[in-house]
Design a protein around this motif. Structure first.
Motif, PDB file in Angstrom:
ATOM      1  N   ASP A  77      10.550  31.728  49.841  1.00 32.41           N
ATOM      2  CA  ASP A  77      11.236  30.697  49.065  1.00 32.41           C
ATOM      3  C   ASP A  77      12.667  31.144  48.784  1.00 32.41           C
ATOM      4  O   ASP A  77      12.888  32.046  47.971  1.00 32.41           O
ATOM      5  CB  ASP A  77      10.490  30.463  47.749  1.00 32.41           C
ATOM      6  N   PRO A  78      13.663  30.527  49.440  1.00 38.96           N
ATOM      7  CA  PRO A  78      15.055  30.938  49.207  1.00 38.96           C
ATOM      8  C   PRO A  78      15.469  30.877  47.743  1.00 38.96           C
ATOM      9  O   PRO A  78      16.324  31.655  47.306  1.00 38.96           O
ATOM     10  CB  PRO A  78      15.850  29.933  50.051  1.00 38.96           C
ATOM     11  N   ALA A  79      14.860  29.992  46.961  1.00 39.91           N
ATOM     12  CA  ALA A  79      15.219  29.878  45.547  1.00 39.91           C
ATOM     13  C   ALA A  79      14.763  31.102  44.750  1.00 39.91           C
ATOM     14  O   ALA A  79      15.268  31.347  43.649  1.00 39.91           O
ATOM     15  CB  ALA A  79      14.612  28.607  44.949  1.00 39.91           C
ATOM     16  N   ARG A  80      13.828  31.876  45.311  1.00 38.70           N
ATOM     17  CA  ARG A  80      13.303  33.052  44.611  1.00 38.70           C
ATOM     18  C   ARG A  80      13.794  34.347  45.254  1.00 38.70           C
ATOM     19  O   ARG A  80      13.115  35.366  45.236  1.00 38.70           O
ATOM     20  CB  ARG A  80      11.766  33.006  44.604  1.00 38.70           C
ATOM     21  N   TRP A  81      15.002  34.307  45.816  1.00 42.53           N
ATOM     22  CA  TRP A  81      15.546  35.485  46.487  1.00 42.53           C
ATOM     23  C   TRP A  81      15.633  36.676  45.540  1.00 42.53           C
ATOM     24  O   TRP A  81      15.424  37.825  45.947  1.00 42.53           O
ATOM     25  CB  TRP A  81      16.934  35.180  47.064  1.00 42.53           C
ATOM     26  N   ARG A  82      15.943  36.412  44.266  1.00 44.98           N
ATOM     27  CA  ARG A  82      16.107  37.506  43.305  1.00 44.98           C
ATOM     28  C   ARG A  82      14.782  38.234  43.071  1.00 44.98           C
ATOM     29  O   ARG A  82      14.746  39.473  43.019  1.00 44.98           O
ATOM     30  CB  ARG A  82      16.673  36.955  41.994  1.00 44.98           C
ATOM     31  N   VAL A  83      13.708  37.475  42.914  1.00 49.99           N
ATOM     32  CA  VAL A  83      12.384  38.080  42.729  1.00 49.99           C
ATOM     33  C   VAL A  83      12.010  38.901  43.960  1.00 49.99           C
ATOM     34  O   VAL A  83      11.507  40.025  43.856  1.00 49.99           O
ATOM     35  CB  VAL A  83      11.334  36.982  42.468  1.00 49.99           C
ATOM     36  N   TRP A  84      12.270  38.339  45.129  1.00 49.99           N
ATOM     37  CA  TRP A  84      11.953  39.023  46.392  1.00 49.99           C
ATOM     38  C   TRP A  84      12.727  40.333  46.522  1.00 49.99           C
ATOM     39  O   TRP A  84      12.152  41.377  46.862  1.00 49.99           O
ATOM     40  CB  TRP A  84      12.284  38.080  47.547  1.00 49.99           C
ATOM     41  N   LEU A  85      14.024  40.302  46.214  1.00 47.98           N
ATOM     42  CA  LEU A  85      14.849  41.499  46.359  1.00 47.98           C
ATOM     43  C   LEU A  85      14.447  42.563  45.340  1.00 47.98           C
ATOM     44  O   LEU A  85      14.429  43.762  45.652  1.00 47.98           O
ATOM     45  CB  LEU A  85      16.323  41.125  46.207  1.00 47.98           C
ATOM     46  N   ALA A  86      14.105  42.136  44.129  1.00 49.42           N
ATOM     47  CA  ALA A  86      13.653  43.088  43.109  1.00 49.42           C
ATOM     48  C   ALA A  86      12.335  43.738  43.521  1.00 49.42           C
ATOM     49  O   ALA A  86      12.144  44.953  43.346  1.00 49.42           O
ATOM     50  CB  ALA A  86      13.500  42.384  41.764  1.00 49.42           C
TER      51      ALA A  86
END
Length: 206
Positions: free
Chosen positions: A68-77
């Protein structure tokens, strides 16, 4: 003697004695061979260290999938937390990985990560800079974590009251942060990097 057996034995010796005590002679003795026999499998110690680092990455649990591109921050963390765990899975893991050459597997992982962040709206340049910033932060943090564990614990701890009087701002900050090599400090520093990436994305990059 299989190449995989050599790498597995070297990783065990790394856990037992640390990177400074890992020598080809010691490894050969553990395997019951003469040191020159290792050169049939590795051209030198650096190539062995590269293989050890690559094996550490392979042993890492599967990285979070970008969906989900909108959840990039969660993914990167989540990637950062996984990398921290991977580096801490071996004694001197951060030093080992920092001193080795990147493998084709790593290039492929970075390629996919850049593409994922591009789909979230980042430019390729900002995606690469962001990934490098997070990677450097994680590596440096774990390096300090592992060095802290290796320090001599027999030294007398400093007088906290005297330190607080001399350095009140430092101590006030540490009271809120807790252990500078702990989870809370790690998450706080990571959040600062992600906040910067979020602002860059909101500003359109560049």
């Amino acid at each position: 003697m299989e190449r995989g057996t050599i790498v597995a034995t070297a990783l065990r010796l790394l856990d037992e004695g640390g990177l400074d005590r890992l020598t080809l002679r010691r490894l050969a003795g553990e395997l019951g061979v003469q040191a020159p026999a290792l050169y049939w499998h590795f051209r030198g110690k650096q190539e062995l260290l590269d293989a050890m680092a690559a094996q550490m990455v392979r042993e890492q649990p599967e990285r979070p999938v970008f969906t989900d591109p909108a959840r990039w921050r969660v993914w990167l963390a989540d990637r950062a937390r996984g990398d921290r765990a991977m580096l801490n899975s071996r004694r001197d893991g951060a030093r080992l990985v920092a001193g080795t050459r990147p493998s084709p597997e790593l290039f492929a992982q970075v390629e996919r990560a850049v593409a994922a962040l591009e789909s979230a709206g980042f430019t390729a340049e900002d995606a690469m800079l962001g990934l490098s910033a997070v990677s450097g932060y994680v590596g440096g943090f774990v390096l300090e974590e592992q060095a802290d564990r290796a320090r001599d614990d027999e030294q007398e701890p400093p007088d906290r009251e005297a330190v607080a009087r001399a350095y009140p701002r430092l101590m006030a900050a540490l009271e809120r942060i807790g252990d500078p090599q702990g989870d809370r400090a790690f998450e706080g520093g990571l959040a600062l990097i992600l906040d910067g990436l979020e602002r860059r994305l909101a500003g359109g990059g560049g």
